[in-house]
Write a protein that holds these residues in place. Structure first.
Motif, mmCIF file in Angstrom:
data_model
loop_
_atom_site.group_PDB
_atom_site.id
_atom_site.type_symbol
_atom_site.label_atom_id
_atom_site.label_comp_id
_atom_site.label_asym_id
_atom_site.label_seq_id
_atom_site.Cartn_x
_atom_site.Cartn_y
_atom_site.Cartn_z
ATOM 1 N N ASP A 126 0.845 -1.196 0.000
ATOM 2 C CA ASP A 126 0.000 0.000 0.000
ATOM 3 C C ASP A 126 0.881 1.247 0.000
ATOM 4 O O ASP A 126 2.108 1.178 -0.048
ATOM 5 C CB ASP A 126 -0.958 0.002 1.196
ATOM 6 C CG ASP A 126 -0.218 -0.071 2.525
ATOM 7 O OD1 ASP A 126 0.937 0.403 2.593
ATOM 8 O OD2 ASP A 126 -0.782 -0.592 3.490
ATOM 9 N N GLY A 127 0.222 2.409 0.047
ATOM 10 C CA GLY A 127 0.938 3.674 -0.017
ATOM 11 C C GLY A 127 1.932 3.876 1.104
ATOM 12 O O GLY A 127 2.908 4.612 0.950
ATOM 13 N N ALA A 128 1.711 3.222 2.224
ATOM 14 C CA ALA A 128 2.626 3.385 3.351
ATOM 15 C C ALA A 128 4.024 2.893 2.989
ATOM 16 O O ALA A 128 5.023 3.433 3.461
ATOM 17 C CB ALA A 128 2.100 2.639 4.571
ATOM 18 N N ASP A 129 4.108 1.874 2.151
ATOM 19 C CA ASP A 129 5.405 1.345 1.750
ATOM 20 C C ASP A 129 6.184 2.368 0.921
ATOM 21 O O ASP A 129 7.383 2.548 1.105
ATOM 22 C CB ASP A 129 5.232 0.058 0.948
ATOM 23 C CG ASP A 129 4.560 -1.040 1.753
ATOM 24 O OD1 ASP A 129 4.850 -1.139 2.961
ATOM 25 O OD2 ASP A 129 3.758 -1.780 1.190
ATOM 26 N N ILE A 130 5.489 3.036 0.001
ATOM 27 C CA ILE A 130 6.151 4.027 -0.835
ATOM 28 C C ILE A 130 6.483 5.274 -0.029
ATOM 29 O O ILE A 130 7.568 5.850 -0.155
ATOM 30 C CB ILE A 130 5.267 4.379 -2.041
ATOM 31 C CG1 ILE A 130 5.197 3.167 -2.988
ATOM 32 C CG2 ILE A 130 5.781 5.604 -2.772
ATOM 33 C CD1 ILE A 130 4.307 3.368 -4.176
ATOM 34 N N SER A 131 5.562 5.710 0.810
ATOM 35 C CA SER A 131 5.795 6.921 1.596
ATOM 36 C C SER A 131 6.883 6.727 2.642
ATOM 37 O O SER A 131 7.407 7.702 3.186
ATOM 38 C CB SER A 131 4.492 7.374 2.279
ATOM 39 O OG SER A 131 4.022 6.386 3.176
ATOM 40 N N ALA A 132 7.273 5.453 2.887
ATOM 41 C CA ALA A 132 8.330 5.194 3.854
ATOM 42 C C ALA A 132 9.718 5.443 3.277
ATOM 43 O O ALA A 132 10.716 5.347 3.987
ATOM 44 C CB ALA A 132 8.242 3.750 4.350
ATOM 45 N N THR A 133 9.795 5.772 1.991
ATOM 46 C CA THR A 133 11.077 6.070 1.364
ATOM 47 C C THR A 133 11.721 7.266 2.059
ATOM 48 O O THR A 133 11.098 8.311 2.227
ATOM 49 C CB THR A 133 10.885 6.395 -0.132
ATOM 50 O OG1 THR A 133 10.247 5.290 -0.772
ATOM 51 C CG2 THR A 133 12.210 6.674 -0.810
ATOM 52 N N VAL A 134 12.959 7.102 2.458
ATOM 53 C CA VAL A 134 13.688 8.170 3.156
ATOM 54 C C VAL A 134 14.629 8.849 2.171
ATOM 55 O O VAL A 134 15.574 8.228 1.661
ATOM 56 C CB VAL A 134 14.485 7.621 4.354
ATOM 57 C CG1 VAL A 134 15.254 8.740 5.040
ATOM 58 C CG2 VAL A 134 13.551 6.914 5.337
ATOM 59 N N LEU A 135 14.382 10.136 1.882
ATOM 60 C CA LEU A 135 15.228 10.878 0.956
ATOM 61 C C LEU A 135 16.393 11.513 1.704
ATOM 62 O O LEU A 135 16.267 11.876 2.879
ATOM 63 C CB LEU A 135 14.404 11.958 0.248
ATOM 64 C CG LEU A 135 13.247 11.424 -0.624
ATOM 65 C CD1 LEU A 135 12.424 12.572 -1.174
ATOM 66 C CD2 LEU A 135 13.792 10.557 -1.750
ATOM 67 N N PRO A 136 17.545 11.658 1.058
ATOM 68 C CA PRO A 136 18.724 12.205 1.740
ATOM 69 C C PRO A 136 18.563 13.683 2.064
ATOM 70 O O PRO A 136 17.736 14.384 1.469
ATOM 71 C CB PRO A 136 19.844 11.981 0.719
ATOM 72 C CG PRO A 136 19.134 11.963 -0.605
ATOM 73 C CD PRO A 136 17.815 11.310 -0.349
ATOM 74 N N ASP A 137 19.361 14.159 2.997
ATOM 75 C CA ASP A 137 19.367 15.585 3.320
ATOM 76 C C ASP A 137 19.779 16.381 2.081
ATOM 77 O O ASP A 137 20.633 15.958 1.297
ATOM 78 C CB ASP A 137 20.355 15.867 4.463
ATOM 79 C CG ASP A 137 19.903 15.236 5.778
ATOM 80 O OD1 ASP A 137 18.691 14.982 5.918
ATOM 81 O OD2 ASP A 137 20.773 14.984 6.637
ATOM 82 N N GLY A 138 19.152 17.541 1.930
ATOM 83 C CA GLY A 138 19.472 18.380 0.782
ATOM 84 C C GLY A 138 18.906 17.872 -0.530
ATOM 85 O O GLY A 138 19.394 18.242 -1.605
#
Length: 401
Positions: A126-138
């Motif tokens: 579900d969407g929670a899996d995609i929204s759990a993506t952690v993007l790097p600082d900056g």
């Protein structure tokens, strides 16, 4: 047959021709596209073709006489015989199927996430899996920097920065965690396309919001994503399988797929089509295309060896675009009339981008985001098979001194 004077006893079906030649239907159609064999339409059914017995027998004889190792290698790598087993995608009789289900039918209603679960043979995420993506600082600054580079070149380095392993527990047979990890990799690729982190909505709705589309535009993007999800052993999917066969991660397999997709004979074809389209004058399309063909220059994105009667993926999109976007219809109609070649998926993606006024490079981005689902599917299947892909070369260089 359309010609009533043709002696039908002199012709055989596609199945009979393929069997006599010892090839698959796809290879038979590839022979037709390369001019090695002529297909004759069957009366009353434009989707079916038959083949002259004498022509098939002659080609079969040539194949038997020319089965040197070098000839076998060349024919295998050039739209030839299948090289490995796969249960993901089937292309047969000009139709496309994902695990036995019509891709065109799936495009009528399924989301990319649902198709991913089908192709990966994993629990639906579900969407929670995609929204759990952690993007790097900056991340915003990085996206701005790479925004100055054509997206076809920027997507790979951006993904390398934005993604992490994304497959914790992948080979411990925890299917739920595996699906979630693969979904996070899709989320990272989405962030590279839009510059935004993902949320719980389906990817086509997130893209629609990022690109300012209404419900009709969102549905068109959804269809395109589904139709791009996989296409058997295309160059990028085969690359992803090769990477995965070395026991590299899913992340690395996607990076391999992105590199292959960028080429001008694959997803990079969209950039070639954009350039050719930009040079056309809307009121003089037929005249300009005739002049170009006379000079030996074809408008790119037409004709596909696996779809002698036309790319069903392209048709599914263009049927919804051409009635409202006349320039796309004029180009497609003129090219088909002049060359006998139907538009391919690359042309349809560019037509969609222009019809919806999406950002430059969006056609390639939709292709990449959809096809990443297939890369993951092929990587998973290859790892499950547990075999290193290591073909041998036919050496044609100078002999050792």
């Amino acid at each position: 047959m359309k010609n009533q004077h043709i002696d039908r006893s002199r012709f055989i079906s596609a199945a009979q021709a393929a069997d006599q030649l010892g090839v698959s239907r796809a290879t038979l159609y590839a022979y037709v596209s390369r001019g090695l064999l002529r297909a004759h339409p069957v009366e009353g059914d434009s989707r079916r073709h038959c083949y002259a017995r004498d022509d098939v027998a002659e080609l079969a004889g040539k194949r038997r006489r020319g089965r040197k190792p070098v000839d076998i290698a060349k024919s295998t790598l050039d739209w030839g015989m299948p090289v490995l087993e796969s249960g993901i995608t089937l292309i047969r009789d000009g139709q496309l199927y994902y695990r036995g289900k019509s891709a065109v039918d799936l495009a009528d209603q399924a989301s990319l996430e649902e198709v991913a679960s089908l192709l990966w043979d994993l629990p639906c995420f579900d969407g929670a899996d995609i929204s759990a993506t952690v993007l790097p600082d900056g991340w915003a600054q990085l996206k701005t920097h790479y925004g100055k580079i054509p997206v076809i070149e920027a997507l790979l380095p951006l993904f390398a920065i934005a993604s992490e392993d994304g497959e914790t527990g992948i080979w411990q047979r925890d299917e739920t965690r595996l699906a979630a990890g693969a979904a996070r990799l899709l989320g990272a690729l989405f962030a590279c396309v839009t510059g935004q982190g993902g949320d719980r909505h389906p990817l086509h709705m997130q893209l629609a919001r990022a690109w300012g589309l209404d419900a009709i535009g969102a549905d068109l993007v959804r269809r395109a994503l589904v139709l791009c999800a996989d296409h058997e052993l295309n160059a990028s999917s085969f690359t992803a399988r090769c990477v995965a066969s070395t026991e590299a991660s899913l992340r690395m397999a996607i990076m391999g797929g992105l590199a292959a997709l960028s080429g001008g004979l694959h997803g990079g074809m969209t950039e070639r089509i954009e350039t050719a389209w930009q040079a056309l004058e809307p009121r003089q399309i037929a005249q300009q295309l005739r002049r170009q063909l006379a000079a030996g220059m074809e408008f790119p994105g037409f004709g596909h060896p696996l779809y002698p009667a036309g790319d069903v993926r392209a048709k599914a999109l263009l049927d919804l675009i051409e009635p409202e976007f006349h320039m796309a219809g004029d180009i497609a109609e003129t090219m088909t009339e002049l060359t006998g070649k139907a538009p391919g998926i690359d042309f349809a993606l560019v037509a969609m981008r222009r019809y919806l006024t999406l950002p430059e490079g969006a056609a390639f981005c939709v292709f990449a985001l959809g096809r990443a689902v297939g890369w993951i599917a092929h990587a998973l299947e290859q790892r499950r098979q547990g075999q290193l892909i290591r073909p041998r070369a036919v050496y044609v260089g100078p002999e050792p001194q």
